[in-house]
Design an enzyme around this catalytic site. Structure first.
Site, short mmCIF file in Angstrom:
data_model
loop_
_atom_site.label_atom_id
_atom_site.label_comp_id
_atom_site.label_asym_id
_atom_site.label_seq_id
_atom_site.Cartn_x
_atom_site.Cartn_y
_atom_site.Cartn_z
N LYS A 106 -99.53 -3.16 40.38
CA LYS A 106 -97.88 -3.27 40.59
C LYS A 106 -97.61 -1.51 41.32
O LYS A 106 -97.08 -1.13 42.27
CB LYS A 106 -97.51 -2.87 39.87
CG LYS A 106 -95.71 -3.14 39.06
CD LYS A 106 -95.46 -3.29 38.12
CE LYS A 106 -94.28 -2.01 37.69
NZ LYS A 106 -93.99 -1.57 35.93
N GLU B 159 -109.02 2.14 38.63
CA GLU B 159 -110.53 0.75 38.80
C GLU B 159 -109.89 -0.10 39.80
O GLU B 159 -111.08 -0.20 40.49
CB GLU B 159 -110.11 0.17 37.12
CG GLU B 159 -110.80 0.63 36.00
CD GLU B 159 -109.68 1.26 35.33
OE1 GLU B 159 -108.28 1.77 36.22
OE2 GLU B 159 -110.09 2.19 33.98
N GLY C 64 -96.99 -5.19 33.39
CA GLY C 64 -98.29 -5.60 33.84
C GLY C 64 -98.70 -6.93 33.37
O GLY C 64 -99.06 -8.02 33.88
N ARG C 65 -98.04 -7.13 31.78
CA ARG C 65 -98.75 -8.39 30.97
C ARG C 65 -97.29 -8.87 31.64
O ARG C 65 -97.81 -9.93 30.68
CB ARG C 65 -98.79 -7.80 29.61
CG ARG C 65 -97.78 -6.88 29.05
CD ARG C 65 -97.84 -6.81 27.61
NE ARG C 65 -96.99 -5.59 27.53
CZ ARG C 65 -96.17 -3.95 27.64
NH1 ARG C 65 -97.57 -3.49 28.80
NH2 ARG C 65 -95.61 -3.19 27.24
N GLU D 63 -100.23 -4.49 23.22
CA GLU D 63 -100.17 -3.26 23.91
C GLU D 63 -97.93 -3.34 24.26
O GLU D 63 -97.77 -2.23 24.33
CB GLU D 63 -100.08 -4.14 25.73
CG GLU D 63 -100.19 -2.35 26.64
CD GLU D 63 -100.34 -2.30 27.99
OE1 GLU D 63 -100.78 -3.60 28.09
OE2 GLU D 63 -100.15 -2.02 28.47
N HIS E 226 -119.49 -21.57 14.44
CA HIS E 226 -121.30 -21.34 13.73
C HIS E 226 -121.73 -20.36 14.11
O HIS E 226 -122.40 -19.57 14.05
CB HIS E 226 -121.64 -22.30 15.06
CG HIS E 226 -121.34 -23.65 14.99
ND1 HIS E 226 -122.13 -24.50 14.64
CD2 HIS E 226 -120.41 -24.10 15.73
CE1 HIS E 226 -121.91 -25.49 14.86
NE2 HIS E 226 -120.70 -25.62 15.48
N LYS F 79 -105.54 7.23 31.18
CA LYS F 79 -104.92 6.71 32.78
C LYS F 79 -105.29 8.64 33.11
O LYS F 79 -106.38 8.98 34.04
CB LYS F 79 -104.20 6.78 33.52
CG LYS F 79 -103.79 4.93 33.63
CD LYS F 79 -102.55 4.43 34.19
CE LYS F 79 -102.97 2.86 33.82
NZ LYS F 79 -102.48 1.71 34.70
#
Ligand code: G6Q
Length: 427
Positions: free
Chosen positions: A83, A89, A146-147, A232, A263, A391
């Site tokens: 965005k 990254e 973003g999410r 978030e 398990h 950031k």
């Protein structure tokens, strides 16, 4: 998105050598990764048989390097989803991918970029500076967090994988949940009920975590997606008015595929003494049916939810041990270990099947649940200052780590780490 994804899927979108695309690499992180990755895997039964999908988010080159070794540059398409188009990254991975591709294609040119890269962003000029022509840039609105962005052009990898019709079915499913949320009376309103159950479990019963346990391999990225969505959005201690909250907001969200968890960590859920509300999620129909698999899968899911709720009393455990032939000291020694207190609350979401529409319903359900909880706790579910700080912090350390700045002003622990790295290897 439709014409682009149709072109790639039909094979008419060609790479620099004239070959059709076979591998799509989504480069993005956080909200520009988790939603598309979840949906592409969840709907893999509908995935184009001639296309492979890869998701690169990690700055660690162990994510991208082994993939580049396998890829054929002539048939690879990169989707750079960011965005802001400033995320470190994503940009480092995108630059490495661009250098790799252009080196193989005999140099960077507008044509090579146009055939092998598209971007999704709210800041098109930065994508243009990266070397992309206008038609290769998909826009998203800057007000979409973003999410919450998989429904937007950030979902272009989903459309490439399962086709635009399926992407639209995903949107339709979400729209149906939006309408339900908007119109259903509160007592029958699923997002509201789930939000209230969650608040009851955390703020009244004291649960500090919430486990997400899909009994469905296709939903293996759902726990990570919901971790971001809920933690978030609502992982905050200050309300919208700037005042400290009167109670804790979001619990810690975690989870894994239920069958595998059974398990492993389910031991603690049954007998660890912590209150851990669980969300079980299953689909009646399998997307990849094999004889003899689905009924035991569902039986395990339902049985776990029931066992967590009702447990096993001492009397029940005793009669089981007696039936197995135990008595006396042996029985007395084993008995306390066979008791399950139960009373662990859980919610079981049972879908008829996991197709694009139901996935849309499911994800929108969690989005609205998150929103309702944010309103009740009084937080702003649409900011994320705790993510932003990361950031900024790394940016301050980078020059020191590269030897271009000193460690003055850094805390002792961080300064020592940087000195140790510099003494061992030039970075
Ligand atoms: C989402 C977050 C965060 C964001 C990433 C990537 O709600 O703010 O996860 O999506 O930091 O940001 P860009 O899309 O701007 O690269």
């Amino acid at each position: 998105m439709r014409s682009f994804s149709d072109c790639v899927r039909s094979g008419s979108w060609r790479g620099f050598s004239g070959d059709a695309i076979r591998d799509v690499v989504n480069i993005g992180i956080g909200g520009s990764d988790l939603g598309p990755k979840l949906a592409v895997h969840a709907l893999s039964a509908w995935q184009h048989p001639g296309l492979n999908f890869h998701f690169i988010s990690n700055l660690d080159s162990a994510n991208l390097a082994p993939l580049l070794d396998k890829l054929d540059p002539r048939t690879t398409l990169f989707v750079v989803a960011s965005k802001s188009f400033t995320t470190q990254e994503t940009l480092i991975n995108a630059h490495t991918a661009r250098d790799w591709l252009c080196a193989k294609a005999g140099g960077q040119s507008e044509e090579v970029m146009a055939r092998h890269f598209v971007a999704v962003t709210a800041v098109p000029e930065l994508a243009r500076n990266f070397g992309l022509p206008e038609p290769n840039i998909f826009r998203i609105w800057d007000w979409v967090g973003g999410r919450y962005s998989l429904w937007s052009a950030v979902g272009v990898s989903i459309a490439l994988a399962v086709g635009m019709d399926n992407f639209e079915a995903l949107l339709k499913g979400a729209e149906a949940m939006d309408r339900h949320f908007q119109e259903a009376p509160l007592g029958e309103n699923l997002p509201v009920l789930m939000a209230l159950v969650g608040i009851w479990n955390s703020n009244f019963l004291g649960a500090e975590t919430n486990a997400v346990l899909p009994y469905n391999e296709s939903l293996r990225y759902l726990p990570a997606f919901l971790q971001q969505l809920e933690m978030e959005s609502n992982g905050k201690t200050v309300g919208r008015d700037g005042q400290p909250l009167e109670c804790k907001a979001n619990p810690v969200v975690w989870g894994a595929i239920g069958s595998n968890g059974q398990h492993a960590f389910f031991q603690l859920l049954h007998q660890g003494g912590w209150l851990v509300p669980c969300d079980f999620i299953a689909a009646v129909e399998s997307n990849f049916p094999l004889p003899g698999h689905q009924a035991p899968l569902l039986a395990n899911c339902f049985a776990q939810a029931a066992a967590l709720a009702f447990g096993k009393t001492e009397a029940e455990a005793r009669s089981e041990l007696e039936a197995a032939g135990l008595s006396g000291e042996q029985l007395t020694a084993l008995l306390p270990h066979k008791v399950f207190t139960g009373n662990q609350p859980s919610t079981l979401l049972l879908l008829p099947k996991l197709d694009a529409r139901y996935l849309g319903l499911l994800l929108a359900l969690y989005e609205h649940k998150t929103f309702v909880q944010g309103v009740i706790w009084g937080v702003n579910s649409f900011d994320q200052w705790g993510v932003e700080i990361g950031k900024q912090l790394a940016g301050r350390l980078l020059p020191a780590l590269r030897g271009e700045g000193d460690v003055a002003g850094l805390d002792e622990s961080t300064a020592a780490l940087i000195k140790w790295c510099r003494a061992h290897k030039a970075l």
